[in-house]
Design an enzyme around this catalytic site. Structure first.
Site, mmCIF file in Angstrom:
data_model
loop_
_atom_site.group_PDB
_atom_site.id
_atom_site.type_symbol
_atom_site.label_atom_id
_atom_site.label_comp_id
_atom_site.label_asym_id
_atom_site.label_seq_id
_atom_site.Cartn_x
_atom_site.Cartn_y
_atom_site.Cartn_z
ATOM 1 N N HIS A 125 29.500 55.827 44.806
ATOM 2 C CA HIS A 125 30.020 54.534 44.374
ATOM 3 C C HIS A 125 29.469 54.125 43.010
ATOM 4 C CE1 HIS A 125 31.766 54.163 48.301
ATOM 5 N NE2 HIS A 125 30.575 54.316 48.863
ATOM 6 N N THR A 148 42.741 29.367 46.831
ATOM 7 C CA THR A 148 43.059 30.739 47.240
ATOM 8 C C THR A 148 41.921 31.701 46.941
ATOM 9 O OG1 THR A 148 44.013 31.367 45.113
ATOM 10 C CG2 THR A 148 45.522 30.394 46.764
ATOM 11 N N CYS A 193 37.762 28.443 45.328
ATOM 12 C CA CYS A 193 38.907 27.596 45.006
ATOM 13 C C CYS A 193 39.893 27.713 46.156
ATOM 14 C CB CYS A 193 39.525 27.918 43.645
ATOM 15 S SG CYS A 193 40.450 29.451 43.521
ATOM 16 N N ASP A 252 36.391 24.633 42.285
ATOM 17 C CA ASP A 252 37.253 23.571 41.784
ATOM 18 C C ASP A 252 37.304 22.507 42.871
ATOM 19 O OD1 ASP A 252 38.992 24.524 43.721
ATOM 20 O OD2 ASP A 252 40.631 24.947 42.335
ATOM 21 N N HIS A 276 30.186 49.157 48.435
ATOM 22 C CA HIS A 276 30.949 50.095 47.615
ATOM 23 C C HIS A 276 31.139 49.657 46.170
ATOM 24 C CE1 HIS A 276 33.045 51.990 51.370
ATOM 25 N NE2 HIS A 276 31.723 52.027 51.432
#
Length: 150
Positions: A139, A73, A71, A14, A104
């Site tokens: 995994h 955060t 973005c 963004d 993992h």
């Protein structure tokens, strides 16, 4: 892991992630990766789902090996990408998280929080992410259970 010259990577951000995305693009171009920028293309306010969904669809369909979302955060754009059943987007703010996301979780999209990491840290995360292979083994069973079959 494949060398950068054999990787195809989709990117999306963004407006808050635009500047860091430009830095990441320059780094990946220098390494020789094939890139596609799904947007955004400026710092003008925009909505991250408009760019995350096309990126996720393209990675999910196999058009690109991996994706990178950015973005402010990293949360919203990762949440959006993760709405796609074939996407395993991991929000990473230090290299070790990028390494573990690949080892993992077989993450195929790297999420970066532009407002919370330096350019140097971002590039270290990107480099670690793409130099790390999925371990498989125990995994693999867990990763197969991630996509919702509701």
């Amino acid at each position: 892991m494949k060398p950068y010259t054999e990787l195809s990577i989709a990117l999306a951000s963004d407006h808050a992630g635009y500047a860091l995305k430009q830095t990441v693009i320059a780094f990946l171009k220098e390494k020789g990766a094939t890139l596609h920028d799904f947007g955004c293309y400026s710092t003008e306010s925009c909505d991250y789902p408009d760019y995350a969904h096309p990126l996720a669809t393209a990675v999910e369909n196999g058009d690109y090996d991996f994706g990178i979302t950015i973005c402010s955060t990293g949360n919203g754009i990762c949440m959006t990408a993760n709405k796609h059943a074939g996407i395993r987007a991991a929000l990473c703010w230090e290299p070790r998280l990028g390494e573990l996301a690949r080892q993992h979780n077989n993450a195929n999209v790297l999420g970066l929080p532009a407002n919370f990491i330096s350019e140097e840290t971002a590039l270290a995360i990107v480099d670690t992410f793409f130099k790390t292979d999925f371990e498989g083994g125990r995994h693999e069973r867990r990763v197969r259970k991630i996509a919702c079959s509701c």
